[in-house]
Design an enzyme around this catalytic site. Sequence first.
Site, PDB file in Angstrom:
ATOM      1  N   HIS A   1       1.308  -0.982  -0.613  1.00 25.09           N
ATOM      2  CA  HIS A   1       0.334   0.415   0.177  1.00 25.09           C
ATOM      3  C   HIS A   1       0.491   1.115  -0.104  1.00 25.09           C
ATOM      4  CE1 HIS A   1      -2.549   2.595   1.106  1.00 25.09           C
ATOM      5  NE2 HIS A   1      -4.205   2.336   0.926  1.00 25.09           N
TER       6      HIS A   1
ATOM      7  N   GLU B   1      -3.901   1.582  -7.220  1.00 29.43           N
ATOM      8  CA  GLU B   1      -4.699   2.843  -6.161  1.00 29.43           C
ATOM      9  C   GLU B   1      -3.339   4.563  -6.604  1.00 29.43           C
ATOM     10  OE1 GLU B   1      -6.978   1.648  -2.301  1.00 29.43           O
ATOM     11  OE2 GLU B   1      -4.118   1.682  -1.572  1.00 29.43           O
TER      12      GLU B   1
HETATM   13  P1  PGA Z   1      -9.477   6.054   0.955  1.00 26.89           P
HETATM   14  O1  PGA Z   1      -8.132   4.818   0.752  1.00 26.89           O
HETATM   15  O2  PGA Z   1     -10.670   5.227   0.176  1.00 26.89           O
HETATM   16  O3  PGA Z   1      -9.477   6.597   1.875  1.00 26.89           O
HETATM   17  O4  PGA Z   1      -8.903   7.275   0.112  1.00 26.89           O
HETATM   18  C1  PGA Z   1      -8.550   3.677   0.164  1.00 26.89           C
HETATM   19  C2  PGA Z   1      -7.220   3.291  -0.099  1.00 26.89           C
HETATM   20  O5  PGA Z   1      -5.946   3.961   0.522  1.00 26.89           O
HETATM   21  O6  PGA Z   1      -6.831   1.910   0.089  1.00 26.89           O
END
Ligand code: PGA
Length: 257
Positions: free
Chosen positions: A96, A166
């Site tokens: 992540h 992401e």
């Molecule tokens: P968010 O986070 O939906 O709060 O933007 C997503 C993530 O970082 O997995």
Amino acid sequence: MKTEKKLIIANWKANPDSLKMAKDILNQTKKIASKYKNVEVVVCPPVIFLESLKSAARPAVLGSQDIFTESSGAFTGSVGFTALLETKIRYAIIGHSERRATGEDNNLVNKKLKVALANKITPILCIGESKRDANLEYLGFLKNQIIEALKEIPKSQVINIVIAYEPIWAIGAKAKRSAKPSEIEEIVIFIKRVIGDIYKTKSVPPMKILYGASVDNKDAQGILEESGIDGLLVGRASLMPKIFAEIIRIASETQKI
Ligand code: PGA
């Protein structure tokens, strides 16, 4: 992946503040999960809550937000993966951007993927660029993230990895907006092409590809319908059971176009 179910992952990050609150959110989440059987709902709470939640999650399943490369030993502050596996997690988020921001590189991500696969945990490999540039350098960045993360992982195993796109610029409360379906679709096609090139095949290994970054109940439908993804990785909205319930319902009812 063996299942055709859509995958909706709740990434709670370092929330909520207490086990009592965690139990409350999980209880509400699993009620919704039991209504929509064509969706696999995965909850990734902070590691400290996993042991207490492990017998209470079904039909939702649990995942961790990371996995350590070592089984156990002299690693102060870390959680060896043998102890982590005791909590019956089925998934692990790996790479992540909030972990990469603490110095985690593609090489470490690759090691973590191998640990998860060797222990029959489904890894959710996160990739994402911090910004988009007109010269398309972000595509090279993503390609490198994928190639280095999947180094020496055979085709027979890569099908067990879920990739979550992401984009860092769209994550979190400070982001101006979530990515548009067309922007996500471009990356889904790109990821498949890169995977096809790595494994030298036109029939791309059937991996699930998710999108995550500021998803809520308002944009989930458009993203699920129009971008070719197999599910969502949800941060903030996964801590709000009513909104998360809406996202699960939408995932259950929405077909890819
Ligand atoms: P968010 O986070 O939906 O709060 O933007 C997503 C993530 O970082 O997995």
